[in-house]
Design an enzyme around this catalytic site. Structure first.
Site, PDB file in Angstrom:
ATOM      1  N   SER A  72       0.840  -1.190   0.000  1.00  0.00           N
ATOM      2  CA  SER A  72       0.000   0.000   0.000  1.00  0.00           C
ATOM      3  C   SER A  72       0.877   1.241   0.000  1.00  0.00           C
ATOM      4  CB  SER A  72      -0.883   0.009   1.249  1.00  0.00           C
ATOM      5  OG  SER A  72      -1.543   1.244   1.388  1.00  0.00           O
ATOM      6  N   TYR A 121      -1.234  -0.380  10.412  1.00  0.00           N
ATOM      7  CA  TYR A 121      -1.395  -0.817   9.025  1.00  0.00           C
ATOM      8  C   TYR A 121      -0.232  -0.281   8.191  1.00  0.00           C
ATOM      9  CZ  TYR A 121      -3.319  -1.277   4.318  1.00  0.00           C
ATOM     10  OH  TYR A 121      -3.500  -1.585   2.981  1.00  0.00           O
TER      11      TYR A 121
END
Length: 183
Positions: free
Chosen positions: A158, A171
């Site tokens: 990501s 995350y």
């Protein structure tokens, strides 16, 4: 004549990018990016196995893919659990006769909280799901990838692993681990 040219380009594309005879494992293939990856690989001719934590989602996707003529199998697996990761690779080995050409580590999850509110359990869950699973599945799949003579591993990460994005610090840390550890 344009119709003929379009057909010729399609034939070139499909023969150039053919994955006929190739096998692939896509973790988390029933939703989002994973779902799109499964369909793309199948569209190029690969045989694909995918996994999901949710049996009903998996069954629904397998039914849709069967209707489309795709060669997809699937199994329930929570990649956070080491024994389930081992079982997944044993299943893939059995289905693909001990060989795997493509491994797509796609599974990921996040939830937002202020950094000071994350618990040790939150950290364990997010790191196990987003990083540890990809690392361990790659280790477990290594003999299958090597046996194929043409093994490829793809890690879906990501942008949150590279720049500040409001998705939660854990995350971002897990996805950053993928970016900097594997590349």
């Amino acid at each position: 004549m344009a119709g003929s040219s379009e057909i010729d380009n399609k034939q070139k594309y499909s023969s150039r990018w053919s994955l006929d005879g190739m096998t692939a494992l896509v973790t988390g293939g029933t939703k989002g990016i994973g779902h799109a990856i499964v369909e793309e690989l199948c569209g190029l001719g690969a045989k694909v196995h995918t996994c999901s934590r949710n049996q009903s989602e998996l069954s629904e996707c397998l039914s849709q893919w069967e209707t489309k003529g795709f060669q997809v199998t699937g199994s329930v697996c929570d990649v956070m659990t080491p024994s389930q990761r081992q079982h997944l690779i044993l299943k893939v080995s059995s289905l693909f006769h001990g060989k795997l050409n493509i491994l797509i580590n796609n599974v990921g999850t996040c939830y937002r909280k202020p950094t000071v509110e994350y618990t040790a359990e939150d950290m364990s869950f997010l790191m196990s799901t987003n990083f540890d699973s990809a690392y361990n599945i790659s280790q477990l799949a290594h003999p299958l990838l090597k046996a194929s003579g043409d093994g490829t591993i793809v890690f879906v990460s990501s942008v949150a692993g590279l720049v500040a994005v409001n998705v939660g610090s854990l995350y971002s840390a897990a996805k950053g681990n993928i970016v900097f550890f594997f590349f």
